[in-house]
Design a protein around this motif. Structure first.
Motif, PDB file in Angstrom:
ATOM      1  N   UNK A 271       0.825  -1.221   0.000  1.00 55.53           N
ATOM      2  CA  UNK A 271       0.000   0.000   0.000  1.00 55.53           C
ATOM      3  C   UNK A 271       0.855   1.265   0.000  1.00 55.53           C
ATOM      4  N   UNK A 272       2.043   1.178   0.555  1.00 51.97           N
ATOM      5  CA  UNK A 272       2.920   2.350   0.592  1.00 51.97           C
ATOM      6  C   UNK A 272       3.219   2.860  -0.812  1.00 51.97           C
ATOM      7  N   UNK A 273       3.303   1.938  -1.774  1.00 54.68           N
ATOM      8  CA  UNK A 273       3.673   2.323  -3.139  1.00 54.68           C
ATOM      9  C   UNK A 273       2.551   3.056  -3.871  1.00 54.68           C
ATOM     10  N   UNK A 274       1.407   3.217  -3.205  1.00 56.84           N
ATOM     11  CA  UNK A 274       0.357   4.080  -3.764  1.00 56.84           C
ATOM     12  C   UNK A 274       0.748   5.550  -3.671  1.00 56.84           C
ATOM     13  N   UNK A 275       1.765   5.838  -2.858  1.00 54.72           N
ATOM     14  CA  UNK A 275       2.111   7.232  -2.573  1.00 54.72           C
ATOM     15  C   UNK A 275       3.435   7.687  -3.177  1.00 54.72           C
ATOM     16  N   UNK A 276       4.267   6.752  -3.616  1.00 57.99           N
ATOM     17  CA  UNK A 276       5.539   7.110  -4.239  1.00 57.99           C
ATOM     18  C   UNK A 276       5.928   6.014  -5.225  1.00 57.99           C
ATOM     19  N   UNK A 277       6.912   6.311  -6.051  1.00 64.14           N
ATOM     20  CA  UNK A 277       7.289   5.414  -7.148  1.00 64.14           C
ATOM     21  C   UNK A 277       7.919   4.125  -6.637  1.00 64.14           C
ATOM     22  N   UNK A 278       7.316   3.012  -6.985  1.00 63.08           N
ATOM     23  CA  UNK A 278       7.864   1.715  -6.630  1.00 63.08           C
ATOM     24  C   UNK A 278       9.016   1.367  -7.566  1.00 63.08           C
ATOM     25  N   UNK A 279      10.145   0.899  -7.047  1.00 61.56           N
ATOM     26  CA  UNK A 279      11.264   0.542  -7.925  1.00 61.56           C
ATOM     27  C   UNK A 279      10.825  -0.407  -9.033  1.00 61.56           C
ATOM     28  N   UNK A 280      11.231  -0.094 -10.249  1.00 58.02           N
ATOM     29  CA  UNK A 280      10.843  -0.878 -11.410  1.00 58.02           C
ATOM     30  C   UNK A 280      12.078  -1.125 -12.270  1.00 58.02           C
ATOM     31  N   UNK A 281      11.845  -1.564 -13.515  1.00 64.91           N
ATOM     32  CA  UNK A 281      12.967  -1.923 -14.385  1.00 64.91           C
ATOM     33  C   UNK A 281      13.970  -0.791 -14.543  1.00 64.91           C
ATOM     34  N   UNK A 282      13.471   0.458 -14.619  1.00 65.07           N
ATOM     35  CA  UNK A 282      14.385   1.596 -14.788  1.00 65.07           C
ATOM     36  C   UNK A 282      15.261   1.774 -13.552  1.00 65.07           C
ATOM     37  N   UNK A 283      14.689   1.578 -12.373  1.00 63.32           N
ATOM     38  CA  UNK A 283      15.457   1.696 -11.130  1.00 63.32           C
ATOM     39  C   UNK A 283      16.583   0.673 -11.090  1.00 63.32           C
ATOM     40  N   UNK A 284      16.261  -0.567 -11.464  1.00 61.48           N
ATOM     41  CA  UNK A 284      17.263  -1.630 -11.380  1.00 61.48           C
ATOM     42  C   UNK A 284      18.303  -1.531 -12.498  1.00 61.48           C
TER      43      UNK A 284
ATOM     44  N   UNK B 224      24.331  13.486  -5.313  1.00 58.84           N
ATOM     45  CA  UNK B 224      22.952  13.981  -5.258  1.00 58.84           C
ATOM     46  C   UNK B 224      22.086  13.164  -6.205  1.00 58.84           C
ATOM     47  N   UNK B 225      20.903  12.784  -5.744  1.00 63.53           N
ATOM     48  CA  UNK B 225      19.920  12.153  -6.624  1.00 63.53           C
ATOM     49  C   UNK B 225      18.680  13.034  -6.705  1.00 63.53           C
ATOM     50  N   UNK B 226      18.248  13.318  -7.918  1.00 61.24           N
ATOM     51  CA  UNK B 226      16.996  14.043  -8.151  1.00 61.24           C
ATOM     52  C   UNK B 226      15.905  13.016  -8.434  1.00 61.24           C
ATOM     53  N   UNK B 227      14.777  13.130  -7.750  1.00 64.16           N
ATOM     54  CA  UNK B 227      13.673  12.196  -7.952  1.00 64.16           C
ATOM     55  C   UNK B 227      13.967  10.843  -7.333  1.00 64.16           C
ATOM     56  N   UNK B 228      14.183  10.821  -6.022  1.00 60.60           N
ATOM     57  CA  UNK B 228      14.682   9.618  -5.351  1.00 60.60           C
ATOM     58  C   UNK B 228      13.632   8.547  -5.135  1.00 60.60           C
ATOM     59  N   UNK B 229      12.344   8.890  -5.167  1.00 61.29           N
ATOM     60  CA  UNK B 229      11.291   7.884  -4.994  1.00 61.29           C
ATOM     61  C   UNK B 229      11.437   7.124  -3.692  1.00 61.29           C
ATOM     62  N   UNK B 230      11.619   5.810  -3.789  1.00 60.54           N
ATOM     63  CA  UNK B 230      11.754   4.967  -2.595  1.00 60.54           C
ATOM     64  C   UNK B 230      13.093   5.159  -1.892  1.00 60.54           C
ATOM     65  N   UNK B 231      14.061   5.731  -2.590  1.00 60.43           N
ATOM     66  CA  UNK B 231      15.395   5.910  -2.019  1.00 60.43           C
ATOM     67  C   UNK B 231      16.336   4.768  -2.299  1.00 60.43           C
ATOM     68  N   UNK B 232      15.929   3.821  -3.137  1.00 59.29           N
ATOM     69  CA  UNK B 232      16.737   2.616  -3.358  1.00 59.29           C
ATOM     70  C   UNK B 232      18.079   2.935  -4.029  1.00 59.29           C
ATOM     71  N   UNK B 233      18.106   3.909  -4.940  1.00 61.04           N
ATOM     72  CA  UNK B 233      19.333   4.170  -5.696  1.00 61.04           C
ATOM     73  C   UNK B 233      20.361   4.924  -4.853  1.00 61.04           C
ATOM     74  N   UNK B 234      19.955   6.038  -4.243  1.00 60.37           N
ATOM     75  CA  UNK B 234      20.905   6.829  -3.468  1.00 60.37           C
ATOM     76  C   UNK B 234      21.397   6.036  -2.255  1.00 60.37           C
TER      77      UNK B 234
END
Length: 213
Positions: free
Chosen positions: A12-25, A47-57
């Motif tokens: 349900x949390x991913x209803x509010x921000x971008x869930x990591x997908x193919x582009x993230x990985x 610096x990361x712009x548009x961090x979403x879930x925060x997985x990349x940074x």
């Protein structure tokens, strides 16, 4: 490069921000490929712009270590809270700021590594500037004309953001006309390289790397 745990989120949390997908990985794969180059640079500011879930940074912070400061930016407050939660859950320190691109910061040639997974999907222009049916979440993918209306705004700022040896990594798709992006950035003094690419469900994803000439 270790993929951060996201077990602290529910579906349900991913209803509010971008869930990591193919582009993230794909972006994570590209940064892993580039990790030795990044470490040789000995970055002080990432610096990361548009961090979403925060997985990349968070992954980058775990890989590079405490010698560098890490900042994540997202226009969506829920994404900022998610990034903060991900960094803390994975034992790294990331400063998180809610704002439009880098509009409120003065990064005058201070950023060594800049990462951007922008809204790149081709949509009507009004979806970029209106909340739409998905609220702030729609801003994670609505790219407007050619999918370029958000990313085009950051290109002129890159020269003033990056250090002399700084690197800018960005996700794009073939619909974004990467040849035109290369021309724009070349005129701004940068060389473009495609460091990773992958075709998924009709989209051809690219990770673009920009360095000064």
């Amino acid at each position: 490069m270790e993929t951060p745990s996201l077990s602290h989120f529910s579906s349900k949390d991913y209803n509010n921000f971008y869930e990591p997908a193919e582009d993230s990985f794909l972006l994570l794969d590209a940064l892993e490929q580039e990790l030795e180059i990044i470490k040789i640079l000995k970055p002080s500011v990432c610096v990361e712009i548009g961090s979403g879930s925060g997985i990349v940074i968070t992954a980058l912070a775990k890989a590079v270590g405490k010698s560098c400061s890490y900042t994540a930016v997202d226009v969506n407050l829920a994404a900022c809270e998610a990034t903060q939660s991900t960094s803390e859950s994975n034992g790294v320190n990331v400063e998180v700021v809610s704002m439009d691109l880098l509009s409120a910061f003065c990064w005058k040639n201070k950023v060594d590594i800049l990462i951007f997974n922008p809204p790149y999907v081709v949509t009507p222009s009004e979806e970029v500037y209106e909340k739409g049916m998905f609220g702030e979440l729609s801003k994670a993918w609505s790219g407007g004309k050619r999918g370029r209306e958000v990313m085009d705004r950051i290109f002129p700022e890159i020269s003033d953001i990056l250090t002399e040896d700084g690197i800018f990594y960005m996700i794009a798709i073939s619909d974004n006309c990467p040849e035109d992006i290369e021309h724009i950035m070349n005129n701004l003094g940068f060389v473009m390289e495609i460091v990773q690419e992958r075709s998924i469900r009709g989209e051809h994803l690219l990770v673009l790397k920009f360095t000064r000439k």
